[in-house]
Every structure is written in structure tokens, then in C-alpha cells.
Design a protein around this motif. Structure first.
Motif, PDB file in Angstrom:
ATOM      1  N   LEU A 134      28.479  47.471  70.594  1.00 25.75           N
ATOM      2  CA  LEU A 134      27.594  46.917  71.607  1.00 25.75           C
ATOM      3  C   LEU A 134      26.128  47.145  71.249  1.00 25.75           C
ATOM      4  N   GLU A 135      25.846  48.358  70.765  1.00 26.09           N
ATOM      5  CA  GLU A 135      24.475  48.647  70.350  1.00 26.09           C
ATOM      6  C   GLU A 135      24.067  47.766  69.177  1.00 26.09           C
ATOM      7  N   GLY A 136      25.010  47.544  68.234  1.00 26.32           N
ATOM      8  CA  GLY A 136      24.713  46.668  67.105  1.00 26.32           C
ATOM      9  C   GLY A 136      24.446  45.244  67.542  1.00 26.32           C
ATOM     10  N   GLU A 137      25.229  44.731  68.512  1.00 28.60           N
ATOM     11  CA  GLU A 137      25.023  43.385  69.025  1.00 28.60           C
ATOM     12  C   GLU A 137      23.681  43.278  69.747  1.00 28.60           C
ATOM     13  N   GLN A 138      23.334  44.323  70.516  1.00 33.60           N
ATOM     14  CA  GLN A 138      22.050  44.324  71.199  1.00 33.60           C
ATOM     15  C   GLN A 138      20.894  44.326  70.213  1.00 33.60           C
ATOM     16  N   LEU A 139      21.041  45.119  69.147  1.00 29.96           N
ATOM     17  CA  LEU A 139      20.007  45.142  68.121  1.00 29.96           C
ATOM     18  C   LEU A 139      19.877  43.776  67.446  1.00 29.96           C
ATOM     19  N   ARG A 140      21.031  43.146  67.201  1.00 30.84           N
ATOM     20  CA  ARG A 140      20.994  41.827  66.559  1.00 30.84           C
ATOM     21  C   ARG A 140      20.294  40.808  67.446  1.00 30.84           C
ATOM     22  N   LEU A 141      20.623  40.843  68.773  1.00 29.98           N
ATOM     23  CA  LEU A 141      19.989  39.921  69.698  1.00 29.98           C
ATOM     24  C   LEU A 141      18.494  40.189  69.826  1.00 29.98           C
ATOM     25  N   GLU A 142      18.118  41.460  69.856  1.00 27.90           N
ATOM     26  CA  GLU A 142      16.699  41.810  69.945  1.00 27.90           C
ATOM     27  C   GLU A 142      15.958  41.363  68.682  1.00 27.90           C
ATOM     28  N   TYR A 143      16.602  41.545  67.514  1.00 28.46           N
ATOM     29  CA  TYR A 143      15.982  41.125  66.262  1.00 28.46           C
ATOM     30  C   TYR A 143      15.814  39.612  66.228  1.00 28.46           C
ATOM     31  N   SER A 144      16.860  38.893  66.712  1.00 29.15           N
ATOM     32  CA  SER A 144      16.779  37.445  66.755  1.00 29.15           C
ATOM     33  C   SER A 144      15.667  37.000  67.705  1.00 29.15           C
ATOM     34  N   PHE A 145      15.539  37.686  68.851  1.00 30.79           N
ATOM     35  CA  PHE A 145      14.491  37.358  69.815  1.00 30.79           C
ATOM     36  C   PHE A 145      13.109  37.594  69.213  1.00 30.79           C
ATOM     37  N   LEU A 146      12.956  38.736  68.525  1.00 31.67           N
ATOM     38  CA  LEU A 146      11.659  39.047  67.918  1.00 31.67           C
ATOM     39  C   LEU A 146      11.305  38.048  66.823  1.00 31.67           C
ATOM     40  N   ARG A 147      12.320  37.573  66.069  1.00 31.05           N
ATOM     41  CA  ARG A 147      12.068  36.566  65.037  1.00 31.05           C
ATOM     42  C   ARG A 147      11.544  35.281  65.669  1.00 31.05           C
ATOM     43  N   LYS A 148      12.134  34.897  66.821  1.00 27.79           N
ATOM     44  CA  LYS A 148      11.683  33.688  67.488  1.00 27.79           C
ATOM     45  C   LYS A 148      10.277  33.857  68.035  1.00 27.79           C
ATOM     46  N   VAL A 149      10.006  35.042  68.625  1.00 25.86           N
ATOM     47  CA  VAL A 149       8.673  35.290  69.168  1.00 25.86           C
ATOM     48  C   VAL A 149       7.633  35.257  68.056  1.00 25.86           C
ATOM     49  N   ALA A 150       7.984  35.851  66.910  1.00 25.04           N
ATOM     50  CA  ALA A 150       7.055  35.896  65.780  1.00 25.04           C
ATOM     51  C   ALA A 150       6.976  34.561  65.048  1.00 25.04           C
ATOM     52  N   GLY A 151       7.909  33.652  65.352  1.00 25.71           N
ATOM     53  CA  GLY A 151       7.886  32.351  64.694  1.00 25.71           C
ATOM     54  C   GLY A 151       8.446  32.370  63.288  1.00 25.71           C
ATOM     55  N   LEU A 152       9.217  33.386  62.944  1.00 27.28           N
ATOM     56  CA  LEU A 152       9.770  33.476  61.590  1.00 27.28           C
ATOM     57  C   LEU A 152      10.947  32.528  61.439  1.00 27.28           C
ATOM     58  N   PRO A 153      11.127  31.966  60.264  1.00 30.46           N
ATOM     59  CA  PRO A 153      12.212  31.002  60.072  1.00 30.46           C
ATOM     60  C   PRO A 153      13.565  31.685  60.014  1.00 30.46           C
ATOM     61  N   ALA A 154      14.559  31.015  60.553  1.00 27.26           N
ATOM     62  CA  ALA A 154      15.928  31.517  60.483  1.00 27.26           C
ATOM     63  C   ALA A 154      16.607  30.946  59.242  1.00 27.26           C
ATOM     64  N   LYS A 155      17.532  31.711  58.704  1.00 29.42           N
ATOM     65  CA  LYS A 155      18.298  31.228  57.561  1.00 29.42           C
ATOM     66  C   LYS A 155      19.575  30.582  58.086  1.00 29.42           C
ATOM     67  N   PHE A 156      19.722  29.286  57.868  1.00 31.88           N
ATOM     68  CA  PHE A 156      20.895  28.563  58.318  1.00 31.88           C
ATOM     69  C   PHE A 156      21.936  28.497  57.212  1.00 31.88           C
ATOM     70  N   ARG A 157      23.198  28.465  57.622  1.00 28.77           N
ATOM     71  CA  ARG A 157      24.270  28.183  56.680  1.00 28.77           C
ATOM     72  C   ARG A 157      24.406  26.674  56.521  1.00 28.77           C
ATOM     73  N   TYR A 158      24.830  26.248  55.353  1.00 29.01           N
ATOM     74  CA  TYR A 158      24.967  24.816  55.090  1.00 29.01           C
ATOM     75  C   TYR A 158      25.917  24.172  56.093  1.00 29.01           C
ATOM     76  N   GLU A 159      26.993  24.898  56.446  1.00 26.37           N
ATOM     77  CA  GLU A 159      27.971  24.351  57.390  1.00 26.37           C
ATOM     78  C   GLU A 159      27.336  24.084  58.756  1.00 26.37           C
ATOM     79  N   GLU A 160      26.383  24.927  59.151  1.00 27.69           N
ATOM     80  CA  GLU A 160      25.690  24.713  60.426  1.00 27.69           C
ATOM     81  C   GLU A 160      24.888  23.414  60.402  1.00 27.69           C
ATOM     82  N   LEU A 161      24.157  23.183  59.303  1.00 22.35           N
ATOM     83  CA  LEU A 161      23.355  21.970  59.203  1.00 22.35           C
ATOM     84  C   LEU A 161      24.239  20.732  59.071  1.00 22.35           C
TER      85      LEU A 161
END
Length: 443
Positions: free
Chosen positions: A72-99
């Protein structure tokens, strides 16, 4: 108690009780006392087993709770990191299958260039995106990642936001994921398509919106040139790379792989990148480029916004031999000298709502920007001040426009596959350079 210690104690107790049963069997035989002792001994063994099982269950529940808490702590950290990346405007790395899933296997084509194609897509969270597939091999993966990381952190209200990227292993295509801009590109709003129609059910941009778009683009370039940690050269400023959002606010796009310049650099030497008709003369002279090259391209775009036509196009009636290339900047310059500027204003704007003061300011700024000598061109910050009326726009000096004339003519664009000459619906300004400067050098 630790599981290993519980196991040792329980095993030792059971073994000891079994040994006692054997000893009493030998000593007492099948007497009543033996059976009484055996019954008591078995009861003790059962108690030891129950005790050990309870200890194991307690330890297991504690271990599972600890594991769940860690997850749970790991998932929370992942979500917080993802949120901070969005706030900072940093690009996300997509998988080819997603695109691939987002674009329905790259079926919704929005546009295609010489080395890239753009597709519309929708991410899992419902976000509409434009996915640019880079098909050229000029950028290595390391250079691609470093430039994306540097430019994706740049945010401005007049720049299209880069949401993420994808590199296919093994030297495959590279992908850039941008936010989707609904009203398309500027060229579809100022240049008539076949049949005389425009984007938006025959709509044509009125003058106030055109002037506002000119200021929006100037602000975007001024930000890239002056307000970033490293100066960013767009190197392909043209109407096709200027997008319009729902409010018709201009958003510069396709800057994900532009050239970065250090603050201590006055110019850089690179291969020719950009579109014919918008390239500054210094590309051909091998003098190196700077932010002044973007300013030249911007000036050419201003003239197209003013005239509602391509700067380079074929004019005249009849067959090919009776038609010739027309270079609009030279026509505008001559009309300015004659005091007849409004004669070459876009015909679609002559019905009213045009501020002649703004028209003259925009054209004079454009003529300053397309000066062949780069040092004469104003900075983009100064351009913004002139367009917004904080600075007076002086009369621009005359320029020969000789080098640009050489760029304007491309006989290959008039020749068909069998060598026969044929008319083209698009002027030569649409061809894009991706060759080395030495190839274009006249020396």
C-alpha cells in the motif's frame, strides 16, 4: 515468536514425548499404567501441535499485514510520484502497446510530413492526444531522450504541452505524445483549400483573431528564446505548426526536437532543418544559426496571415509556360513604398472590421523580421512590445531579397514522374529540408 524457533520447540517436545512412550512401553509392558501414561502423553502432544499452529497463524497474519502495508505504501508512493510528475510537467514514458490501443492501431491520421506522421488517440483516462510517430533515423535514442526531457519541462500558455514519449527497442520508431488541440492548424484557417473552402464549415479568421494569433506566436517564441534555462530554437515556424485551441488561442507545436542553445552561444551550426519558404538566408551561407533564424520564419508567417496566401505561389492563367512564380514579400515591400498596402490585404478581410493601424504595424514588423542581415532583425521580446503598442514600429530598411528568390524556385516541383511538366496544387514552400548544409552551398 519467530517461526523457526516455534518449529524447533514443537519438534523437540513431540520427539521427547514419543521417546517417553517407548520407554514406558518397555518398562511397564501392556499394563494399565502404560495406557494411562500414553493417553496423557498424546494429550500433551496434541496441545503442543495446537500451540505451534496458533503461533504459525499469528506470525503469518503479521507477515501478511506487513506485506500489505508495504504494498500500500509503495502504491501511494507511485501515485504521489505520478502526481508530482504531472504537476512538474515532466513527460511520461508510454509503452508501445498503450499508444497502439489509444490510436486504434494508428488509424486516425491527422497529418503526415517528410519524416513523421501524426495520429489522433484517446488514452485510458479519456484524455485526447495527438501521437507523433517519428519515422526518420536522424535522432539516436540517447539524443531523443535528452532533448525530450529538456523541452518537456518547458510550459507556456502558447506552447502545446508534451505529455510523454515512447522509444521502441531495437531501433524502431520513436513517438511523441502531445495534448490534442481541437481547431487544427492555422494554415487551414487562412489558406483556402480546393474549392475555396476553409476549416470550420467555410469560416475564415477575422482580422482581430489574426492579430491576436500573431501576438500569441510572438510570445511563445519570446519565451523559448529568452525565458528558458537554455535557449530553444524552434527551427520550423510555419502555419502548419501553429495550432488553435477552442478559444482560437495560438499554440506553437512540433518543438519537441528543436535545437537547444547554451546562454553563452551566439550561434550554432547544424544541418538544414525547416520548410522551404520560411528558411533564413544564413542557412545557405553556412554562418551558423541563432534565434534570429526563428524570427525570420516568424516574419514570413506574419505576411501570410496578412495576405491570406502563400508567400510563394504560381500566378497567371493558361498553361505552365504562361504562369510564373510570385513572391509575396517583395510585392508587400513595393506596396508599402507606394503607400498602397491595403491593396494586397487578404480579399476576404476587406468587408470591414480591419484596423489599418494594426495592419501597418504587423506588416512593418514582418519586414523587419525578414531582413537578410540577421543583426537587423528585432528580438522576439521587442516584437511583442511592438505588436502590443508599447514600442513604435519604425520604417524597416529595404532588403534585396535575392537569396530568398533562389529558395522560391524549384523546377523539380513542376516535373512529373515521366519528365513532363505539371501543375502542383501546393507551392514549393511545402517541401521540407533534411539535408546537410554543404549540399545547398553554392561554393
Amino acid at each position: 515468536m519467530e517461526p523457526k524457533r516455534v518449529k524447533i520447540i514443537a519438534s523437540a517436545a513431540v520427539i521427547s514425548l514419543l521417546i517417553l512412550i517407548i520407554i514406558f512401553r518397555i518398562a511397564l509392558g501392556r499394563s494399565t499404567a502404560f495406557y494411562l501414561f500414553t493417553g496423557a502423553d498424546c494429550a500433551v502432544i496434541l496441545a503442543v501441535v495446537i500451540w505451534a499452529s496458533f503461533q504459525y497463524a499469528t506470525v503469518y497474519s503479521r507477515t501478511k499485514a506487513s506485506t500489505n502495508r508495504t504494498a500500500l505504501e509503495g502504491e501511494q508512493l507511485r501515485l504521489e510520484y505520478s502526481f508530482l510528475r504531472k504537476v512538474a510537467g515532466l513527460p511520461a514514458k508510454f509503452r508501445y502497446e498503450e499508444l497502439e490501443a489509444a490510436t486504434d492501431n494508428f488509424k486516425a491520421l491527422l497529418g503526415r510530413g517528410s519524416s513523421a506522421s501524426v495520429f489522433k488517440g484517446i488514452l485510458d483516462d479519456g484524455t485526447p492526444v495527438a501521437v507523433k510517430r517519428i519515422e526518420g533515423a536522424e535522432h539516436g535514442e540517447r539524443e531523443f531522450r535528452s532533448e525530450v526531457a529538456a523541452i518537456a519541462s518547458v510550459q507556456h500558455v502558447n506552447l502545446v504541452r508534451l505529455l510523454g514519449y515512447c522509444c521502441v527497442p531495437g531501433g524502431g520508431f520513436k513517438y511523441l505524445v502531445y495534448e490534442f488541440i481541437h481547431n487544427g492548424s492555422l494554415d487551414s484557417w487562412i489558406f483556402p483549400r480546393r474549392g475555396g473552402s476553409f476549416n470550420g464549415e467555410g469560416a475564415c479568421l477575422p482580422w482581430p483573431l489574426r492579430y491576436k494569433i500573431a501576438i500569441d506566436v510572438a510570445k511563445a517564441l519570446a519565451y523559448l528564446h529568452h525565458d528558458c534555462r537554455s535557449r530553444i530554437l524552434h527551427l520550423d515556424v510555419k502555419p502548419e505548426n501553429i495550432l488553435l485551441d477552442e478559444s482560437f488561442r495560438a499554440r506553437m507545436s512540433d518543438f519537441g526536437l528543436s535545437k537547444l542553445m547554451g546562454r553563452d552561444e551566439s550561434r550554432v551550426v547544424t544541418t538544414v532543418r525547416g520548410t522551404r519558404g520560411y528558411l533564413a538566408p544564413e542557412w545557405l551561407l553556412e554562418n551558423g544559426i541563432s534565434e534570429k533564424s526563428d524570427i525570420y520564419s516568424y516574419g514570413m508567417v506574419l505576411l501570410e496571415i496578412f495576405g491570406g496566401r502563400r508567400n510563394v505561389c504560381l500566378v497567371g492563367d493558361g498553361n505552365n509556360s504562361q504562369r510564373k512564380w510570385s513572391y509575396f514579400p517583395r510585392i508587400v515591400s513595393e506596396k508599402v513604398k507606394e503607400g498602397k498596402l491595403m491593396e494586397v490585404l487578404d480579399e476576404k478581410l476587406k468587408g470591414g472590421g480591419v484596423e489599418e493601424r494594426e495592419v501597418r504595424a504587423l506588416v512593418n514588423v514582418a519586414l523587419w523580421c525578414i531582413q537578410e542581415k540577421a543583426k537587423l532583425r528585432p528580438s522576439m521580446a521587442r516584437v511583442v512590445d511592438m505588436l502590443e503598442g508599447r514600442l513604435l514600429v519604425d520604417k524597416p530598411p529595404e532588403t534585396e531579397m535575392i537569396i530568398v528568390d533562389l529558395l522560391s524556385i524549384d523546377d523539380d516541383n513542376l516535373t512529373g514522374a515521366g519528365g513532363s511538366r505539371q501543375m502542383q496544387s501546393q507551392p514549393p514552400t511545402m517541401s521540407t529540408y533534411s539535408c546537410g548544409m554543404s549540399v545547398l552551398s553554392g561554393r
